[in-house]
Design a protein around this motif. Structure first.
Motif, short mmCIF file in Angstrom:
data_model
loop_
_atom_site.label_atom_id
_atom_site.label_comp_id
_atom_site.label_asym_id
_atom_site.label_seq_id
_atom_site.Cartn_x
_atom_site.Cartn_y
_atom_site.Cartn_z
N CYS A 142 13.02 -36.23 60.36
CA CYS A 142 11.84 -36.36 59.89
C CYS A 142 10.89 -36.01 61.17
O CYS A 142 11.39 -36.07 62.26
CB CYS A 142 11.90 -37.97 59.47
SG CYS A 142 12.76 -39.11 60.81
N GLY A 143 9.83 -36.34 60.76
CA GLY A 143 8.42 -36.07 61.36
C GLY A 143 7.29 -36.59 61.22
O GLY A 143 7.27 -37.24 59.74
N VAL A 202 -2.68 -29.57 60.62
CA VAL A 202 -2.93 -29.36 62.38
C VAL A 202 -1.68 -29.81 63.63
O VAL A 202 -1.34 -28.76 64.45
CB VAL A 202 -4.26 -29.65 62.77
CG1 VAL A 202 -5.28 -30.06 62.25
CG2 VAL A 202 -4.08 -31.89 62.97
N ALA A 203 -1.19 -30.44 63.65
CA ALA A 203 0.58 -30.77 64.24
C ALA A 203 0.91 -31.21 63.77
O ALA A 203 1.00 -31.95 62.10
CB ALA A 203 0.03 -31.57 65.03
N ILE A 204 2.31 -31.05 64.81
CA ILE A 204 3.83 -31.65 63.96
C ILE A 204 4.28 -32.50 64.93
O ILE A 204 3.97 -31.89 65.86
CB ILE A 204 4.76 -30.45 62.96
CG1 ILE A 204 4.12 -29.93 62.18
CG2 ILE A 204 5.73 -31.09 62.90
CD1 ILE A 204 4.80 -29.05 61.98
N TYR A 205 4.80 -33.69 64.87
CA TYR A 205 5.34 -33.96 65.50
C TYR A 205 6.62 -34.58 65.10
O TYR A 205 7.02 -35.88 64.24
CB TYR A 205 4.68 -36.10 65.75
CG TYR A 205 2.93 -35.31 65.86
CD1 TYR A 205 2.89 -36.06 67.60
CD2 TYR A 205 1.92 -35.35 65.01
CE1 TYR A 205 1.43 -35.21 67.58
CE2 TYR A 205 1.19 -35.35 65.82
CZ TYR A 205 0.63 -35.51 66.92
OH TYR A 205 -1.15 -35.04 67.62
N GLU A 249 15.77 -43.13 58.73
CA GLU A 249 15.19 -44.34 58.96
C GLU A 249 14.37 -43.68 60.58
O GLU A 249 14.71 -43.05 61.74
CB GLU A 249 16.14 -45.13 59.25
CG GLU A 249 15.81 -46.48 59.87
CD GLU A 249 17.71 -47.50 60.28
OE1 GLU A 249 18.49 -47.12 59.51
OE2 GLU A 249 17.54 -47.90 61.19
N VAL A 250 13.19 -44.03 60.37
CA VAL A 250 12.64 -43.99 61.98
C VAL A 250 12.02 -45.29 62.77
O VAL A 250 12.40 -46.56 62.29
CB VAL A 250 11.13 -42.91 61.61
CG1 VAL A 250 11.20 -41.43 61.24
CG2 VAL A 250 10.37 -44.50 60.25
N ASP A 251 12.22 -44.92 64.15
CA ASP A 251 12.04 -46.21 64.80
C ASP A 251 10.57 -46.43 65.11
O ASP A 251 9.43 -45.93 65.51
CB ASP A 251 12.39 -45.63 66.55
CG ASP A 251 11.93 -46.65 67.38
OD1 ASP A 251 11.66 -47.95 66.67
OD2 ASP A 251 12.12 -46.68 68.06
N LEU A 293 6.72 -45.09 65.43
CA LEU A 293 6.23 -44.35 64.89
C LEU A 293 4.81 -45.04 64.31
O LEU A 293 3.33 -44.71 64.54
CB LEU A 293 7.15 -44.95 63.33
CG LEU A 293 6.20 -44.06 62.06
CD1 LEU A 293 5.82 -42.37 61.94
CD2 LEU A 293 6.82 -44.88 60.72
N ALA A 294 4.69 -46.75 64.92
CA ALA A 294 3.47 -47.07 65.06
C ALA A 294 1.86 -46.90 66.01
O ALA A 294 0.77 -46.57 65.58
CB ALA A 294 3.57 -48.94 64.75
N PRO A 295 2.85 -46.90 66.83
CA PRO A 295 1.47 -46.30 67.55
C PRO A 295 1.10 -44.50 67.18
O PRO A 295 0.02 -44.30 67.53
CB PRO A 295 2.17 -46.45 69.45
CG PRO A 295 3.65 -46.57 68.98
CD PRO A 295 3.94 -46.89 67.69
#
Ligand SMILES: [Zn+2]
Length: 133
Positions: free
Chosen positions: A24-25, A35-38, A51-53, A57-59
């Motif tokens: 996930c990301g 333009v970019a992948i995280y 499940e993401v943290d 994720l929020a910041p």
């Protein structure tokens, strides 16, 4: 969304690296173009869900927004079709208006990437993924 072959290749590489678990990301978008992948960590480390943290994720979402980007969520389906599962639909309620990119690896030799908008009432609308450049 528009995505160039190199970024799409990065997404597929992440999915293949984390398989059989889902990856996930986030994909940062500018005017509908990736333009970019995280990459993010799938805390569930599961082949059936991700499940993401939220504390990470929020910041990240806030910084993308500050930079004038939109964000799409991406994850992989390593055994099933790249179509939103009921789990995805439930999770999407928390991120209204976010595009969902799903990388399907059920056929390991032929990854399939599809994109969807998931409405708050659970409606699913496919969006085109255009490979550009
Ligand atoms: Zn899913």
């Amino acid at each position: 969304m528009l995505i160039d072959a190199a970024l799409l290749g990065q997404l597929i590489e992440h999915a293949q690296r984390d398989a059989p678990n889902e990856c996930c990301g986030l994909v940062a978008l500018s005017g509908g173009r990736a333009v970019a992948i995280y990459e993010m960590e799938n805390l569930a480390a599961s082949p059936l869900r991700f499940e993401v943290d939220g504390a990470k994720l929020a910041p990240l979402l806030a910084s993308l927004e500050d930079a004038g980007h939109e964000a799409a969520i991406y994850h992989s389906h390593t055994r099933s079709e790249p179509y939103p599962s009921q789990t995805d639909v439930n999770f999407a309620r928390w991120w209204p208006g976010c595009e969902w990119l799903i990388i399907g690896l059920a056929d390991r030799d032929t990854p399939v990437t599809r994109s969807f908008m998931i409405g708050e009432a659970g409606s699913i609308e496919e969006r085109e993924v255009v490979i550009d450049g």
